[in-house]
Enzyme design. Structure first.
Site, PDB file in Angstrom:
ATOM      1  N   GLY A  96       0.825  -1.194   0.000  1.00  0.00           N
ATOM      2  CA  GLY A  96       0.000   0.000   0.000  1.00  0.00           C
ATOM      3  C   GLY A  96       0.867   1.255   0.000  1.00  0.00           C
ATOM      4  O   GLY A  96       2.074   1.199   0.263  1.00  0.00           O
ATOM      5  N   CYS A  97       0.258   2.362  -0.317  1.00  0.00           N
ATOM      6  CA  CYS A  97       1.019   3.607  -0.424  1.00  0.00           C
ATOM      7  C   CYS A  97       1.534   4.054   0.949  1.00  0.00           C
ATOM      8  O   CYS A  97       2.723   4.358   1.106  1.00  0.00           O
ATOM      9  CB  CYS A  97       0.173   4.694  -1.081  1.00  0.00           C
ATOM     10  N   TYR A  98       0.646   4.103   1.944  1.00  0.00           N
ATOM     11  CA  TYR A  98       1.106   4.494   3.278  1.00  0.00           C
ATOM     12  C   TYR A  98       2.192   3.541   3.788  1.00  0.00           C
ATOM     13  O   TYR A  98       3.239   3.988   4.264  1.00  0.00           O
ATOM     14  CB  TYR A  98      -0.059   4.538   4.275  1.00  0.00           C
ATOM     15  N   THR A 148       4.314   1.825   2.202  1.00  0.00           N
ATOM     16  CA  THR A 148       5.575   2.071   1.516  1.00  0.00           C
ATOM     17  C   THR A 148       6.287   3.281   2.116  1.00  0.00           C
ATOM     18  O   THR A 148       7.487   3.236   2.432  1.00  0.00           O
ATOM     19  CB  THR A 148       5.323   2.313   0.011  1.00  0.00           C
ATOM     20  N   SER A 149       5.544   4.359   2.290  1.00  0.00           N
ATOM     21  CA  SER A 149       6.172   5.594   2.770  1.00  0.00           C
ATOM     22  C   SER A 149       6.647   5.480   4.214  1.00  0.00           C
ATOM     23  O   SER A 149       7.528   6.213   4.649  1.00  0.00           O
ATOM     24  CB  SER A 149       5.205   6.775   2.618  1.00  0.00           C
TER      25      SER A 149
END
Lengths: 393, 393, 393, 393
Positions: A196-198, A200-201
């Site tokens: 997911g994007c979150y 990953t960050s």
């Protein structure tokens, strides 16, 4: 299917970024054009590339982003695109910005012929994804962008997604696709669960620090901010321009579905259960994601130690950049690209540090990382097709 | 100068929100208009109101906001406006949105005649403010919107602002203008230091909780987000549309000048030195501010206790609203208004809570609270001229 | 129900913009509050105002805007609100920015008791509006914000809206509510068809020029630009933030339903059929509308003549402002207000002129003008409750 | 310097879009990396490309855009960058989004060594540009993005830019760089004047129609809309986020400096003096430009004729796309790309038509077209490095 050793010849036949040689060679086209045109090129033709890609769920933002990125990929050509509600339509009627490309017509997933593809990007919603991937030929390489295969613990999946998992067997062979941290596993994978994007960050900066025991496992506080495209193209009142522009708000406070994925990744490396505070915020911007992370350092550790660890962890990476000391990462500076910029700052409160990481949620947070993973799975250079520079301003 | 007891008659003479009666009564104006117009009204005429306001620094956003708010105030009429670099110009050439009002021409502050005003809003930059306020007649009521008088500790001012304080004597009589918490002191004040926007959004939720010992003094983490108007109207590359739109970034990590103001307020009520983690973020929006605050609760305290404390602290307040349980405050919902919306949420990490407060940085975070304060200082109802509803969408 | 002659006493009893006196006088409320609060005020209570307003279709943007404006109206109190799909909910659950007001619960229009209201704003979609208004008691004053009663020619309605008109009889008594141009008719009207936003922004500048034969009837070219709120709160993919932000586009080229309304108004005053070129564009902004109008001047006429005509036509108007020569009207400068700013510019092509007018589509283009009209219909000053200054920045 | 016939071998040595092979071959680099990395790539190294590019004025938006585009160009490597006010700084301190590239340090133009470059992009402000280009070695190929060489008529330059032209001799050899229409001239040019953004968006649709006498020369009305990046990176109050967001406005009505350039181009093809009505508008978006053009068709001509002419004029073009009938071009769909989308619509007024064209003002309207031109001047395929797909959403 190509292997790396044949790249050099393929480059000629399939067209590089600049294209043009193809026109010189493909005789039947050359004759139609005046000689002064012979070095110009037509639109990208997916059909003539050597690795055939199927794209499931092509009518959403992550699907369109895959197509955008593949336009300049020398080997991956999209030959199958599904979109159940838009079946029968052309892709440029759904996404006019992609009209310069020659793309196959959209079909329903049930009508898809998977015998004609070598690999698949799956951009379907969670829930339905499991069933469909379960039914795919096992010869296919698959990168799944949904949440369906990210959680190893099936019961946790059921708890957060409110339904039992339908493909338990598959879950066992899945590799989690956080590229920079799990590259060797991805190389051997058949089915990759794209992060997911979150997550990953958050994991890119935190995993190396936890691994080296530089920060405490407790009281990791993540204040995350995302652009609206992460919510997808579905028509919802809450995502209308008039509701989003010129204001911000938190959502899913403590209950966002990316929490278990983050905690799974951090717990793995910490070798104990990590519980995080995670509060996402919706920003009036299309793309971009920032995680501002507040951590307690291990005894005796200094901010400088965190910084040096991240520098050394990522010094050879193309896509993860630890900025110079004091330089603030900005989402503007990664827009449209696969980069993650990060940095570490001292906190006023002794013993604490602040970590900031930024990505484009649709690229490194979704379709870009998916392409990075498939490149690896297919034995290609992982940056292939991904070296677009960020779009600024 | 009016006192509250004469309000009823003043209402007729000065024109209420709707205006109109004035036209009927003020004979010399009525005769100039055709009879069909007799119930319509002309633009607001500041000159005819009974309390004469001087506005120093009228060419910035907070100055313009004061003028916007006063347009519908029945008693405060702007009779003096200064703007050194725009001296000689009309206000509507600087702020065309204010053209419907009849306003005095801009003058240089050195040419200002303070004998003709009853009270002053000072919207000048920090540093110059001290000198100018020092030179004003002591009969004037003053609300200062700069940072110059907010820090009681002169040495702290020097540390954060890089210059010695020039009006040490005045500093002693200043009252800090956080209206809801210091109303009784403000009532008696001659000079009020209007709080900064971030400190307003942070102290309103935290002060009642610290006062009742419901949260710990340590590890208060404030992740704050602000619209761009807080940076003022000065031409800076960093604040250009092309640099701000479609992206976010932190700035002044741990070094923002609002930190000592926040810590002063929290330390006062905690009765010990409080050091906070404070990270402001710049958002692609004009107005609006959110503070997401991560706190550790005192032993045995529950999120519900925090919530009940805030509800009871603010139950009689017009401008501070604690939302229903679970409802997320959004900056959209206070835009253009003097409201502060807040709420408390349980954290995933046991013993922690998340507090969110939102304001419009130019209203409750600046000019609106300044007007609220001057209303009190002049013995008027504090909501006078401030009951604009938020502008949404 | 109030008449203008009783305004002075009402002002005391109902609370002006600033409110406060009411608290002093209305004994039963004062006793409930501590003395220190006696000059502050509670939220607006619609119930205590003397003219009872019904609001049909309260869950859309124009409905919410009516409520926002009425919050500071001394006579109009909302006592009935309908919203079929949100029936049973409180207004602040639908529009949290209005939570400071005490408002009646939303009901279904079929459950509405119209005996308890004096006047109605109808914010329903076209088509259904006719039926509902047909069924209302004839004693009610009604301002209809839909398109249903704007076109005098029933066959034209059917052509553009694809259905026969269901309330032909009512159509005959309707007055078109372009306030500044039809004020005397509106004063006597029972049912007013409030103009569309584009027609308002186009007719205000063009009608006086056509009336005086200063411009030709042919080749009037209108390039109009609108914010997204004009499209309403319905969830549509096309109006998502990610689809609208950072880009512009035309829509409904030559086929927008406001065309017949514009042509009706211009033809009336030109006393011959006027056909216009009209191209609306969707802008990445919430509120605001600009019409850039390209005209051919009548023989011998100069741009200056157009300018002087508009100046004199609107010199006594509160809400229509012809700017100084050369000053460009900007939508920023009317945001949130009932103002229309306009100006005239010479064209490079001899004999032509360019006219620019700007409004807030939700205020002067919808709810603000509706309130202006109802004020007139009820014998009140037409600016009552409408003197909010524009919100800038 | 490369010629087209050597492209095939160059592709290997210089790295294509995907890069990677270079790593395999360039032995000294491979040994520094672990074997698992051998297919990944480092950041773009401009130094190793075979055509050396000088970039004058690198600190503005068009300069940065050139660098962004060249990152994936197989032959053009930036070896010289000037920026007088930022001399001595690294490019990534000025534009952090370009940090992944290895770029030369910024120098003052007076310190530039032009012996080491093969071609130059000049992104300097008008006025100073003439002097600097006059002083460059005549062996250099130059694309100038300023307005200094666009107007053939020196007196017209003086009239619109308020100063006499300083390089009259050079003006004579200049080729105007509207690629699709003047490709053959550009091929032979040494110095190309790159068109302005508005003139590009206007001439692409109008020139083919005027050439075939399908539209009248009179009363061409151009209502143009631009994103803010066209105003450059200079710090101006008018371009602050708070001044631009959430509103629109016209500027330079009839007096914009792109007018003579547009009229020159249209007059050339019309073979008589064409005077246009041209009104630019500033939009709250970073990139994007739309020209909505209102024309009178020649007698007997139909909208369909215009459409067919444009389709046939551009059928072989990669970057100019005439959309399907009825499909509205949107700036969203060309963002970040070198495409121009256009279409023709019937007007309500008989005999008239409406033409809409959209581009990205920084790409096809500036740096992209400049690269397209230099590709042609250097004998390369004109699409080289330019096939980025539009960034949407």
């Amino acid at each position: 299917m190509s292997s790396a050793s044949t790249l050099s010849s393929i480059c000629f036949e399939q067209g590089c970024w600049f294209k043009g040689e193809r026109k010189i060679r493909v005789t039947d086209k050359v004759v139609k054009r005046p000689s002064s045109m012979s070095f110009r090129v037509s639109a990208t033709s997916s059909a003539s590339k050597d690795i055939r890609i199927g794209l499931l769920g092509a009518s959403g933002y992550t699907g369109a982003e895959i197509v955008r990125l593949l336009a300049n990929h020398p080997h991956f050509g999209v030959t199958l695109m599904t979109a159940d509600r838009k079946a029968g339509q052309s892709m440029d009627s759904v996404f006019p910005h992609l009209r310069a490309q020659k793309l196959p017509r959209l079909v329903s997933v049930k009508d898809a012929d998977f015998s004609s593809v070598d690999a698949v990007f799956c951009c379907l919603p969670h829930g339905t994804t499991q069933e469909i991937i379960k039914g795919l030929p096992t010869t296919l390489k698959i990168v799944d962008l949904s949440a369906d295969f990210r959680l190893r613990d099936i019961s946790e999946y059921e708890e957060w997604y409110g339904q039992p998992h339908q493909a338990v067997e598959l879950q066992k062979e899945v590799v989690y696709g956080l590229t920079e941290l799990l590259r060797d596993d991805i190389k051997k994978a058949r089915l990759v669960a794209n992060p997911g994007c979150y997550p990953t960050s958050v994991q890119l900066p935190l995993v190396p620090l936890l691994k080296e025991n530089l920060i405490k496992h407790e009281n990791i506080i993540i204040d995350a901010k995302s652009g609206v495209s992460g919510a997808g193209r579905g028509a919802k009142e809450a995502n209308l321009y008039s509701e989003i522009a010129e204001g911000i708000s938190s959502y899913g406070v403590t209950r966002h579905r990316h929490v278990p994925e983050i905690e799974q990744g951090l717990s793995d490396v910490a070798q104990s259960k990590v519980t995080v505070s995670f509060t996402p915020h919706l920003m009036p911007m299309i793309r971009g994601m920032q995680s501002t992370i507040y951590v307690e350092m291990a005894p005796g550790v200094k901010t400088e130690d965190l910084y040096q660890q991240l520098r050394s962890s990522y010094e050879d990476e193309e896509f993860v950049k630890v900025l110079e000391e004091g330089v603030v990462p900005r989402t503007h500076n990664v827009r449209g690209s696969n980069y993650c910029f990060m940095n570490v700052f001292p906190d006023r409160i002794p013993g604490r540090a602040i970590i900031i990481s930024v990505i484009d949620n649709l690229v490194k947070g979704a379709s870009g990382q998916a392409l990075q993973n498939l490149n690896i799975m297919m034995g290609l250079p992982e940056t292939m097709g991904l070296l677009h520079q960020p779009l600024f301003p």
